[in-house]
Motif scaffolding. Sequence first.
Motif, short mmCIF file in Angstrom:
data_model
loop_
_atom_site.label_atom_id
_atom_site.label_comp_id
_atom_site.label_asym_id
_atom_site.label_seq_id
_atom_site.Cartn_x
_atom_site.Cartn_y
_atom_site.Cartn_z
N TRP A 36 56.85 79.13 12.06
CA TRP A 36 56.78 78.22 10.93
C TRP A 36 55.35 77.71 10.82
O TRP A 36 54.77 77.22 11.80
CB TRP A 36 57.72 77.03 11.10
N TYR A 37 54.78 77.84 9.63
CA TYR A 37 53.48 77.27 9.30
C TYR A 37 53.69 76.21 8.23
O TYR A 37 54.70 76.18 7.55
CB TYR A 37 52.55 78.35 8.73
N GLN A 44 43.98 73.27 5.64
CA GLN A 44 44.26 74.65 6.01
C GLN A 44 45.69 74.79 6.50
O GLN A 44 46.31 73.84 6.99
CB GLN A 44 43.28 75.10 7.10
N ARG A 45 46.21 76.00 6.36
CA ARG A 45 47.54 76.29 6.88
C ARG A 45 47.50 76.21 8.41
O ARG A 45 46.58 76.72 9.03
CB ARG A 45 47.99 77.68 6.43
N GLU A 46 48.50 75.55 8.98
CA GLU A 46 48.53 75.38 10.42
C GLU A 46 49.86 75.86 11.00
O GLU A 46 50.91 75.74 10.36
CB GLU A 46 48.31 73.90 10.81
N LEU A 47 49.79 76.35 12.21
CA LEU A 47 51.00 76.77 12.91
C LEU A 47 51.73 75.55 13.42
O LEU A 47 51.15 74.71 14.10
CB LEU A 47 50.66 77.70 14.07
N VAL A 48 53.00 75.46 13.09
CA VAL A 48 53.82 74.33 13.51
C VAL A 48 54.61 74.69 14.78
O VAL A 48 54.58 73.95 15.75
CB VAL A 48 54.80 73.92 12.39
N GLU A 49 55.32 75.82 14.72
CA GLU A 49 56.12 76.24 15.86
C GLU A 49 56.28 77.75 15.84
O GLU A 49 56.20 78.38 14.79
CB GLU A 49 57.51 75.59 15.80
N ALA A 50 56.52 78.30 17.01
CA ALA A 50 56.74 79.73 17.15
C ALA A 50 57.86 79.98 18.14
O ALA A 50 58.07 79.18 19.06
CB ALA A 50 55.46 80.42 17.63
N TYR A 59 55.10 74.68 20.42
CA TYR A 59 55.11 73.62 19.44
C TYR A 59 53.70 73.06 19.26
O TYR A 59 52.95 72.95 20.23
CB TYR A 59 56.00 72.46 19.88
N ALA A 60 53.37 72.65 18.05
CA ALA A 60 52.16 71.86 17.83
C ALA A 60 52.41 70.46 18.38
O ALA A 60 53.52 69.94 18.30
CB ALA A 60 51.84 71.80 16.34
N ASP A 61 51.37 69.85 18.91
CA ASP A 61 51.53 68.51 19.49
C ASP A 61 52.06 67.50 18.46
O ASP A 61 52.80 66.58 18.82
CB ASP A 61 50.18 68.02 20.03
N SER A 62 51.70 67.69 17.22
CA SER A 62 52.08 66.73 16.18
C SER A 62 53.58 66.69 15.91
O SER A 62 54.09 65.73 15.33
CB SER A 62 51.34 67.03 14.88
N VAL A 63 54.31 67.74 16.31
CA VAL A 63 55.74 67.78 16.02
C VAL A 63 56.60 67.81 17.28
O VAL A 63 57.83 67.78 17.19
CB VAL A 63 56.10 68.99 15.14
N LYS A 64 55.97 67.83 18.42
CA LYS A 64 56.71 67.93 19.69
C LYS A 64 57.65 66.74 19.83
O LYS A 64 57.26 65.59 19.61
CB LYS A 64 55.73 67.99 20.85
N GLY A 65 58.89 67.05 20.17
CA GLY A 65 59.89 66.00 20.33
C GLY A 65 60.61 65.62 19.04
O GLY A 65 61.61 64.89 19.07
N ARG A 66 60.11 66.11 17.91
CA ARG A 66 60.75 65.79 16.62
C ARG A 66 61.32 67.02 15.94
O ARG A 66 62.36 66.95 15.28
CB ARG A 66 59.73 65.12 15.68
#
Length: 121
Positions: A36-37, A44-50, A59-66
């Motif tokens: 998921w980007y 810029q487009r960023e990777l959220v999770e793989a 996980y990207a740090d910004s979404v970890k735990g959520r």
Amino acid sequence: QVQLVESGGGLVQAGGSLRLACAASESIFSISVMNWYRQAPGKQRELVEAITSGGMTTYADSVKGRFTISRDNAKNTLYLQMNSLKPEDTAVYYCNADIRPNFWTTAKPYWGQGTQVTVSS
């Protein structure tokens, strides 16, 4: 031609939840990593999770735990459960996957059309 079809975006208040889905349009020989980007306006487009075919996740740090990524290999479908949403999560979310459509072709990346997620404060 294989397509990735996304669904589940929308408008939600901060603290709320959404679940995105991304399904392959036809039978697939194999899918390796699925991602998921997201792309926010002016960024810029960023990777959220793989997630790999074996279930390993990043996980990207910004979404970890959520946010929680998952996949149903039998249905060739990718999911993103998003909880505790914040206004800064507002973006167009894209799914991406390395797909080998059939035995006679090599794998290549495919993209979904994107789905808008808007989080109001």
